[in-house]
Design an enzyme around this catalytic site. Structure first.
Site, short mmCIF file in Angstrom:
data_model
loop_
_atom_site.label_atom_id
_atom_site.label_comp_id
_atom_site.label_asym_id
_atom_site.label_seq_id
_atom_site.Cartn_x
_atom_site.Cartn_y
_atom_site.Cartn_z
N GLU A 1 57.71 -61.57 46.49
CA GLU A 1 57.94 -62.69 45.80
C GLU A 1 58.90 -63.54 46.41
O GLU A 1 58.61 -64.83 46.27
CB GLU A 1 58.49 -61.99 44.60
CG GLU A 1 59.12 -63.09 43.55
CD GLU A 1 60.19 -62.70 42.68
OE1 GLU A 1 61.28 -62.87 43.05
OE2 GLU A 1 60.06 -62.01 41.55
N ASP B 1 52.15 -60.64 42.28
CA ASP B 1 52.79 -62.12 42.13
C ASP B 1 53.31 -62.46 43.35
O ASP B 1 53.02 -63.62 43.98
CB ASP B 1 53.80 -61.96 41.13
CG ASP B 1 55.26 -61.25 41.36
OD1 ASP B 1 54.83 -60.50 42.10
OD2 ASP B 1 56.11 -61.88 40.84
#
Length: 350
Positions: free
Chosen positions: A61, A118
């Site tokens: 991330e 993500d």
């Protein structure tokens, strides 16, 4: 080679259509002084973004955020530095996705080989944007590989809905009794059209629609908020084994909606009102008791509500969030993402 050039051109056209001309033209969306301050605190010489509130680790991330911010700052050298670490240290899985966590105090540095979707989305999205702007076919090629892997390993169809799993392992209906489990803050809405340009599939738009639909349904507690982790086996509910909280993950959902052009006033207003305390500051909430767990005073969190107000009601953002001074990695990152969005799409807010 021709395929990558076509993808690069198509992404440029997509950005232009959605109002991305300032970035595409090379005008930085992040002030040079703000980017230098961010780099000085969070980017180490080896190219890793340091999460200073989480034991100094790095994760996919953070690397994805760093790449995206370097792109917004129009800094190819910084982008390549961050990508070099990411490619060497995290892109070690067999399926083309990134290992989610890198710990400088452990050996091997990667202790858990699972991915975080993500992080992969952010990395692929940033590579695609950089490949288009800087005419770097290698970036476009790598972005395409990650997008293909995401579609294969983390996008599933369950009971007629196209879901984004938080990771390739551990979240499906076969992995958990309450599976599939999703994290609604992993839907980075602005990225999906770009990934769909790299790897054409109706599933990207289906993922977007499912994400919005789920947020409409996730109305837990009196604040009618989503939790960080949600079981969607039947009707959405907070997932087993996780705190039933509107927490540090979920607090960024309104930012992702706004940045993705999903400006549904009712949805955004509900999220803003539900997450705001009496003083207007963002709060983390135990959705089973409606008790405030933490009040977040950092401007990096406050800018999320201010952006929502700007988009929905047209109000200007206060001076407290227009000036960037780095604090901790996570709110500082959200702060720059908010400022970059306002500079590009809503300069009247500044």
């Amino acid at each position: 080679m021709k395929r990558w050039r076509v993808a690069t051109i198509m992404i440029g056209l997509l950005l232009a259509f959605f109002g991305g001309e300032p970035a595409a033209a090379g005008q930085p969306l992040i002030d040079a002084r703000a980017w230098q301050a961010y780099k000085a605190k969070f980017l180490d010489p080896g190219g890793r973004i340091v999460d200073d509130a989480n034991g100094g680790i790095s994760h996919s991330e953070g690397q994805g955020y760093g790449l995206l911010l370097a792109y917004f700052a129009n800094s190819p050298a910084d982008f390549e530095q961050i990508w070099s670490f990411t490619r060497t240290e995290l892109m070690i899985r067999d399926d083309g996705l990134a290992a989610w966590s890198w710990n400088p105090d452990k050996y091997p540095h990667v202790q858990d080989i699972n991915n975080a979707s993500d992080g992969d989305i952010l990395i692929a999205y940033a590579l695609a944007l950089a490949g288009s702007r800087w005419q770097n076919i290698d970036y476009t090629r790598e972005a395409t590989k990650i997008a293909q892997a995401l579609l294969k390993e983390t996008v599933i169809v369950y009971q007629g809905r196209t879901l984004l799993l938080p990771g390739a392992s551990g979240f499906s209906e076969t992995d958990r009794k309450d599976g599939p489990v999703v994290n609604p803050s992993y839907w980075i809405f602005e990225a999906f059209p770009v990934l769909g340009t790299l790897v054409p599939s109706d599933k990207w738009q289906d993922v977007v629609q499912t994400g919005v639909d789920l947020l409409q349904q996730m109305q837990f507690g009196t604040g009618k908020l989503p939790s960080d982790w949600v079981s969607v086996r039947q009707r959405p509910r907070p997932a087993d084994g996780f705190p039933p909280e509107f927490g540090y993950n979920a607090v960024r959902i309104p930012l992702y909606l706004v940045r993705g052009g999903i400006n549904d006033p009712a949805l955004l207003t509900r999220l803003k009102q539900g997450m705001s305390g009496p003083d207007g500051l963002a709060t983390l909430i135990d959705l089973s008791s409606d008790k405030v767990v933490t009040t977040l005073s950092d401007p990096g969190y406050q800018i999320i509500s201010d952006l929502v107000s700007c988009v929905v009601d047209g109000g200007k953002m206060p001076a407290t969030v227009k000036q960037f001074i780095p604090t901790l990695y996570y709110p500082s990152t959200l702060h720059l993402l908010g400022l970059a969005y306002a500079a590009e799409k809503h300069p009247e807010c500044l």
